[in-house]
Design an enzyme around this catalytic site. Sequence first.
Site, PDB file in Angstrom:
ATOM      1  N   MET A  54       0.849  -1.194   0.000  1.00  0.00           N
ATOM      2  CA  MET A  54       0.000   0.000   0.000  1.00  0.00           C
ATOM      3  C   MET A  54       0.887   1.248   0.000  1.00  0.00           C
ATOM      4  SD  MET A  54      -3.436  -0.970   2.057  1.00  0.00           S
ATOM      5  CE  MET A  54      -2.848  -0.639   3.685  1.00  0.00           C
ATOM      6  N   LEU A  83       6.743   2.937   1.576  1.00  0.00           N
ATOM      7  CA  LEU A  83       7.629   1.775   1.658  1.00  0.00           C
ATOM      8  C   LEU A  83       8.756   1.983   2.673  1.00  0.00           C
ATOM      9  CD1 LEU A  83       7.839   0.955  -2.169  1.00  0.00           C
ATOM     10  CD2 LEU A  83       6.218   0.090  -0.471  1.00  0.00           C
ATOM     11  N   HIS A  84       9.138   0.886   3.309  1.00  0.00           N
ATOM     12  CA  HIS A  84      10.192   0.921   4.336  1.00  0.00           C
ATOM     13  C   HIS A  84      11.047  -0.338   4.186  1.00  0.00           C
ATOM     14  CE1 HIS A  84       7.647  -2.009   6.330  1.00  0.00           C
ATOM     15  NE2 HIS A  84       6.630  -1.146   6.313  1.00  0.00           N
ATOM     16  N   HIS A 116       9.459  -3.687   3.361  1.00  0.00           N
ATOM     17  CA  HIS A 116       9.145  -3.884   1.938  1.00  0.00           C
ATOM     18  C   HIS A 116      10.429  -4.145   1.145  1.00  0.00           C
ATOM     19  CE1 HIS A 116       5.668  -1.175   3.170  1.00  0.00           C
ATOM     20  NE2 HIS A 116       5.043  -2.229   2.679  1.00  0.00           N
ATOM     21  N   GLY A 169       5.087 -10.155   4.015  1.00  0.00           N
ATOM     22  CA  GLY A 169       5.896 -10.090   5.240  1.00  0.00           C
ATOM     23  C   GLY A 169       5.214 -10.811   6.393  1.00  0.00           C
ATOM     24  N   GLN A 170       6.027 -11.422   7.236  1.00  0.00           N
ATOM     25  CA  GLN A 170       5.528 -12.175   8.389  1.00  0.00           C
ATOM     26  C   GLN A 170       4.887 -11.266   9.443  1.00  0.00           C
ATOM     27  OE1 GLN A 170       5.086 -15.307   9.033  1.00  0.00           O
ATOM     28  NE2 GLN A 170       4.584 -15.019  11.212  1.00  0.00           N
ATOM     29  N   LYS A 171       5.147  -9.949   9.355  1.00  0.00           N
ATOM     30  CA  LYS A 171       4.525  -9.068  10.347  1.00  0.00           C
ATOM     31  C   LYS A 171       3.006  -9.202  10.288  1.00  0.00           C
ATOM     32  CE  LYS A 171       4.233  -4.493  10.246  1.00  0.00           C
ATOM     33  NZ  LYS A 171       2.814  -4.224  10.573  1.00  0.00           N
ATOM     34  N   GLN A 199      -2.687 -12.277   7.908  1.00  0.00           N
ATOM     35  CA  GLN A 199      -2.895 -12.025   6.474  1.00  0.00           C
ATOM     36  C   GLN A 199      -2.206 -13.105   5.631  1.00  0.00           C
ATOM     37  OE1 GLN A 199      -2.729  -8.002   4.452  1.00  0.00           O
ATOM     38  NE2 GLN A 199      -0.645  -8.631   4.012  1.00  0.00           N
ATOM     39  N   MET A 259       9.062  -2.815  11.667  1.00  0.00           N
ATOM     40  CA  MET A 259       8.858  -1.800  10.625  1.00  0.00           C
ATOM     41  C   MET A 259       7.397  -1.809  10.184  1.00  0.00           C
ATOM     42  SD  MET A 259      11.662  -0.278   9.491  1.00  0.00           S
ATOM     43  CE  MET A 259      13.408  -0.449   9.779  1.00  0.00           C
TER      44      MET A 259
HETATM   45  O1  PAF Z   1      -0.131  -5.829   3.564  1.00  0.00           O
HETATM   46  C1  PAF Z   1      -0.549  -4.895   2.840  1.00  0.00           C
HETATM   47  O2  PAF Z   1       0.120  -3.892   2.621  1.00  0.00           O
HETATM   48  C2  PAF Z   1      -1.945  -4.997   2.215  1.00  0.00           C
HETATM   49  O3  PAF Z   1      -2.819  -5.645   3.073  1.00  0.00           O
HETATM   50  C3  PAF Z   1      -1.941  -5.674   0.845  1.00  0.00           C
HETATM   51  C4  PAF Z   1      -1.476  -7.108   0.924  1.00  0.00           C
HETATM   52  C5  PAF Z   1      -1.037  -4.890  -0.103  1.00  0.00           C
HETATM   53  C6  PAF Z   1      -3.357  -5.667   0.247  1.00  0.00           C
HETATM   54  O4  PAF Z   1      -3.842  -4.391   0.106  1.00  0.00           O
END
Ligand code: PAF
Length: 287
Positions: free
Chosen positions: A30, A33-34, A37, A147-149, A153, A184
Site C-alpha cells: 500500500m 515503503l520501508h 518492503h 511479510g511475516q509481520k 494475512q 517496521m
Molecule cells: O499488507 C498490505 O500492505 C496490504 O494488506 C496488501 C497485501 C497490499 C493488500 O492491500
Amino acid sequence: MKIVHTIEDVRKSVRQSRIEGKTIGLVPTMGALHAGHASLIEAAVAECDFVVVSIFVNPTQFGPGEDLDKYPCTLDTDAAFCENLGADLIFAPSADEMYPSEPLTWVEVEKLTDGLCGANRPEHFKGVTTVCAKLFNIVGADIAYFGQKDAQQTAIIRRMVCDLNLPLQICVYPIVREPNGLAMSSRNRYLSAEERGRALCLRKALTACREQIAAGQRDRNTLIDTMEAIIAQDQGRIDYVSIVDAETLEPLKTIAGKVLVALAVHIGDTRLIDNILIDLNNPPNIV
Ligand code: PAF
C-alpha cells in the site's frame, strides 16, 4: 523502471516479459515503503526475472473510522526506492481503476479471519483477499511476496491460494525491525517521539513470552498475563494478545506445536501489530 496506472498497461508489460521467457514476481503493497518492503523487493529481484511492485491503498480493507483518509501516499519516494532496489515495474492504480463500479463479487476466507485482527476488523480480510485475488489475476505472477509481520494475512492468503488453486507461489519473509526492536510498519510514521518509546512494549512483551516459553512455561493464561502487564506499563491499549496455532490460528490453551504469539496494541491513536513464531515440535526452535 516503469510506472503504470492501468490494468491494461501492467498486463501489456507482463505479457512482453512472458514472451521473453521471464519469471514474474509481485510485491503487493500500500506504499509508504520501508525496510520491511525492501526485504521483499530484494527477494523478488533475486528470485524472479521481472518484478512488479503494486502500490494501492485499498479502500475495501479499511473499516469506518480507520486511517484510510490519512494513510501516507508517497508515490515519488516509493518509486525511487523501488528503482534503487531493482524493481522493473510499479503498478499504481487509482481506486476507480481497481473498483470501477460497486463490487458485487468478494473473495472471503472463513474461520481464519474470525479471530486476532478479524475480531475487531470484521470486513478487513474480505477486502485484503479480494484485492489480492484481483492483483494476482491482473499481474499473473509466478511468486507473490508478503511479510511475516502480517502473520494472519499471510495465513489467510496462503489458504485462499490453496483453496482456489491459484497458479502462484506465496513467499513469506521475516519481520524487519528498527535497531530498537520496533517492527517496521508504514504506520510507525504516525508515532510521536514519546509514542515511539512506548511502542517498544510490543516487542518487550513478545520477548518476555518467548523467554518464559524457553524456560518451560506452557500455560496460556500465565503467558498472556505477563504480556498484558508489560503493555500496561507503557499505557498501550490492547486490541488483542493471543497465542494460537500458527496454521489454524485457533487459540491454544496449552502451548505446543507451531505457535504464533500475536498482538495488536494502540499506542496513542496508532494501532500496531507484531508477532513471533515459535516451533515447539521436535527439536524445538525458540529463536
Ligand atoms: O499488507 C498490505 O500492505 C496490504 O494488506 C496488501 C497485501 C497490499 C493488500 O492491500
